[in-house]
Scaffold this motif. Structure first.
Motif, PDB file in Angstrom:
ATOM      1  N   LEU A 153     -34.718  -3.051  15.991  1.00  0.00           N
ATOM      2  CA  LEU A 153     -35.250  -2.520  17.633  1.00  0.00           C
ATOM      3  C   LEU A 153     -34.949  -3.063  18.630  1.00  0.00           C
ATOM      4  O   LEU A 153     -33.761  -3.187  19.618  1.00  0.00           O
ATOM      5  N   GLN A 154     -34.129  -4.770  18.465  1.00  0.00           N
ATOM      6  CA  GLN A 154     -33.523  -6.195  18.656  1.00  0.00           C
ATOM      7  C   GLN A 154     -32.067  -4.944  18.890  1.00  0.00           C
ATOM      8  O   GLN A 154     -31.179  -5.454  20.055  1.00  0.00           O
ATOM      9  N   MET A 155     -31.486  -5.138  17.808  1.00  0.00           N
ATOM     10  CA  MET A 155     -30.121  -4.225  17.998  1.00  0.00           C
ATOM     11  C   MET A 155     -29.705  -2.957  18.511  1.00  0.00           C
ATOM     12  O   MET A 155     -28.966  -3.285  19.056  1.00  0.00           O
ATOM     13  N   LYS A 156     -30.695  -2.131  18.361  1.00  0.00           N
ATOM     14  CA  LYS A 156     -30.608  -1.032  19.244  1.00  0.00           C
ATOM     15  C   LYS A 156     -30.719  -0.879  20.350  1.00  0.00           C
ATOM     16  O   LYS A 156     -29.523  -1.082  21.816  1.00  0.00           O
ATOM     17  N   THR A 157     -31.261  -2.384  20.828  1.00  0.00           N
ATOM     18  CA  THR A 157     -31.932  -2.300  22.602  1.00  0.00           C
ATOM     19  C   THR A 157     -29.967  -3.276  23.161  1.00  0.00           C
ATOM     20  O   THR A 157     -29.588  -2.921  23.777  1.00  0.00           O
ATOM     21  N   THR A 158     -29.593  -3.859  22.342  1.00  0.00           N
ATOM     22  CA  THR A 158     -28.472  -4.685  22.603  1.00  0.00           C
ATOM     23  C   THR A 158     -27.951  -3.603  22.667  1.00  0.00           C
ATOM     24  O   THR A 158     -26.107  -3.774  23.936  1.00  0.00           O
ATOM     25  N   LEU A 159     -27.213  -2.594  21.515  1.00  0.00           N
ATOM     26  CA  LEU A 159     -26.310  -1.280  21.702  1.00  0.00           C
ATOM     27  C   LEU A 159     -26.750  -1.094  23.255  1.00  0.00           C
ATOM     28  O   LEU A 159     -25.615  -0.394  23.576  1.00  0.00           O
ATOM     29  N   LEU A 160     -27.415  -0.129  23.359  1.00  0.00           N
ATOM     30  CA  LEU A 160     -27.659   0.040  24.343  1.00  0.00           C
ATOM     31  C   LEU A 160     -27.222  -0.236  25.589  1.00  0.00           C
ATOM     32  O   LEU A 160     -27.401   0.402  27.074  1.00  0.00           O
ATOM     33  N   GLU A 161     -27.861  -1.594  25.598  1.00  0.00           N
ATOM     34  CA  GLU A 161     -27.650  -2.586  26.703  1.00  0.00           C
ATOM     35  C   GLU A 161     -25.550  -2.463  27.164  1.00  0.00           C
ATOM     36  O   GLU A 161     -25.503  -2.248  28.078  1.00  0.00           O
ATOM     37  N   ALA A 162     -24.947  -2.857  25.580  1.00  0.00           N
ATOM     38  CA  ALA A 162     -24.161  -2.486  25.612  1.00  0.00           C
ATOM     39  C   ALA A 162     -23.203  -1.445  25.797  1.00  0.00           C
ATOM     40  O   ALA A 162     -22.524  -1.215  27.701  1.00  0.00           O
ATOM     41  N   VAL A 163     -23.815  -0.118  26.340  1.00  0.00           N
ATOM     42  CA  VAL A 163     -23.072   1.233  27.100  1.00  0.00           C
ATOM     43  C   VAL A 163     -22.885   0.742  28.516  1.00  0.00           C
ATOM     44  O   VAL A 163     -22.846   1.097  29.235  1.00  0.00           O
ATOM     45  N   THR A 164     -24.747   0.337  29.031  1.00  0.00           N
ATOM     46  CA  THR A 164     -24.708   0.090  29.975  1.00  0.00           C
ATOM     47  C   THR A 164     -24.043  -0.359  30.878  1.00  0.00           C
ATOM     48  O   THR A 164     -23.984  -0.262  32.326  1.00  0.00           O
TER      49      THR A 164
END
Length: 337
Positions: A153-164
């Motif tokens: 979940l931390q990786m998923k959050t970080t990847l989506l933050e990279a999109v943002t």
């Protein structure tokens, strides 16, 4: 809508594949490199699932799937699809995933509609790289809880933050569809996962859809039954819907070290645990077809024509590997048979 009506041909659907600029950024590549180094096969399977959804984009419109999948899994999945098409395979790689995803999508929407506008919760156990909170309009009035390993979940959050972070460079930021999204770091094999879910805001007395897609067969028999029984117990408190897929015993032999739990008769198992209504479908059934199962000789239609008790196919002696898509429900007003 047919491919022709949509202005697409079968050929154009599969040849139109290129990696987005986000995937080629140093940040996203660095994150996916750490996935390869640090995650086990179960966690990495979440990226494979996301890759399948990204590549079947003509049916599954997931704006975050490609970034969550990563370059490696997108490329390898696409090569499998290309090989299948060149060999005129009856089942193109990922078709099971596409049907399974669309079945869950349609049944999530139907379940939410059955609540007649009441406030609802959707809990995704073993959520992995699921992007439903960003793509399903039917979730606009629902609070979503994604439960999975803390590192995932931390990786998923970080990847989506990279999109943002890169959206200011010309990329469109994915919009949240759900009313709210809460990620709950918990292993559903541990006894305290439900406590962590409730501490994160889950209300046990509110109507809930529980989604267990592609997760049960990775659990031991003990853990799988415990999870199912925990969910069934909520039927005595509120309107509860379970959506899950089950492998039969033959299917678990496809990966001896990976798959564990199976049920040849989940429509018998679930009522014994406390669900009042159970409906079972197989790939290719009217509600699990989606225009992808027209060939009467494909694997899934051949299996549907055999009794479920048959373990080996009479034509060639191959094991009858089945995937069951199951909706189960219950509420305080319904008596368990």
């Amino acid at each position: 809508m047919s491919e022709q009506e949509n202005g697409q041909t079968e050929e154009s659907i599969w040849v139109d594949f290129k990696l987005s600029g986000l995937l080629l950024s140093d940040k996203v590549r660095e994150l996916h490199a750490s996935i390869e180094e640090e995650w086990d096969s179960l966690q990495r399977s979440a990226c494979q699932t996301a890759a399948g959804r990204a590549l079947w984009k003509h049916l599954i419109h997931d704006p975050v799937a490609d970034v969550l999948a990563g370059e490696k899994y997108l490329t390898s999945f696409y090569e499998k699809i290309k090989k299948d098409r060149l060999n005129n395979a009856r089942e193109i790689s990922g078709v099971i995933l596409a049907v399974r995803t669309l079945w869950f999508d349609s049944h999530i929407e139907a379940a939410l509609n059955s609540f007649d506008g009441e406030e609802t919760q959707v809990v995704l156990l073993g959520a992995g790289m699921d992007g439903r909170a960003y793509r399903l309009n039917c979730l606009r009035g629902s609070n979503i809880f994604e439960v999975d390993f803390p590192t995932l979940l931390q990786m998923k959050t970080t990847l989506l933050e990279a999109v943002t972070m890169t959206s200011s460079n010309g990329n469109q930021q994915p919009a949240m569809m759900a009313r709210s999204l809460t990620r709950v770091a918990a292993d559903i094999r541990d006894d305290n996962w439900l406590e962590k879910l409730q501490a994160s805001g889950y209300n046990p007395e509110r109507n809930t859809v529980w989604v267990l897609e592609g997760i049960l067969y990775y659990l031991s028999n003990l853990h799988a039954v415990q999870v199912l029984k925990t969910i069934a117990d909520y039927c005595a408190l509120t309107h509860t819907v379970l959506l899950a897929d089950f492998m039969n015993k033959s299917s678990t032999t496809l990966a001896n070290s990976t798959f564990h739990f199976y049920s040849d008769w989940p429509d018998h198992l679930l009522p014994s645990l406390g669900f009042a209504d159970v409906k079972l479908s197989q790939i290719g059934d009217p509600d699990a077809h989606f225009g992808l199962m027209d060939d009467p000789l494909n694997l899934f239609n051949r299996l549907r024509n055999l009794p479920r008790s048959v373990e080996t196919h009479p034509d060639d002696g191959s094991p009858c590997c089945r995937l069951y898509l199951v909706k189960a429900s219950g509420s305080p007003e319904k008596d368990i048979p």
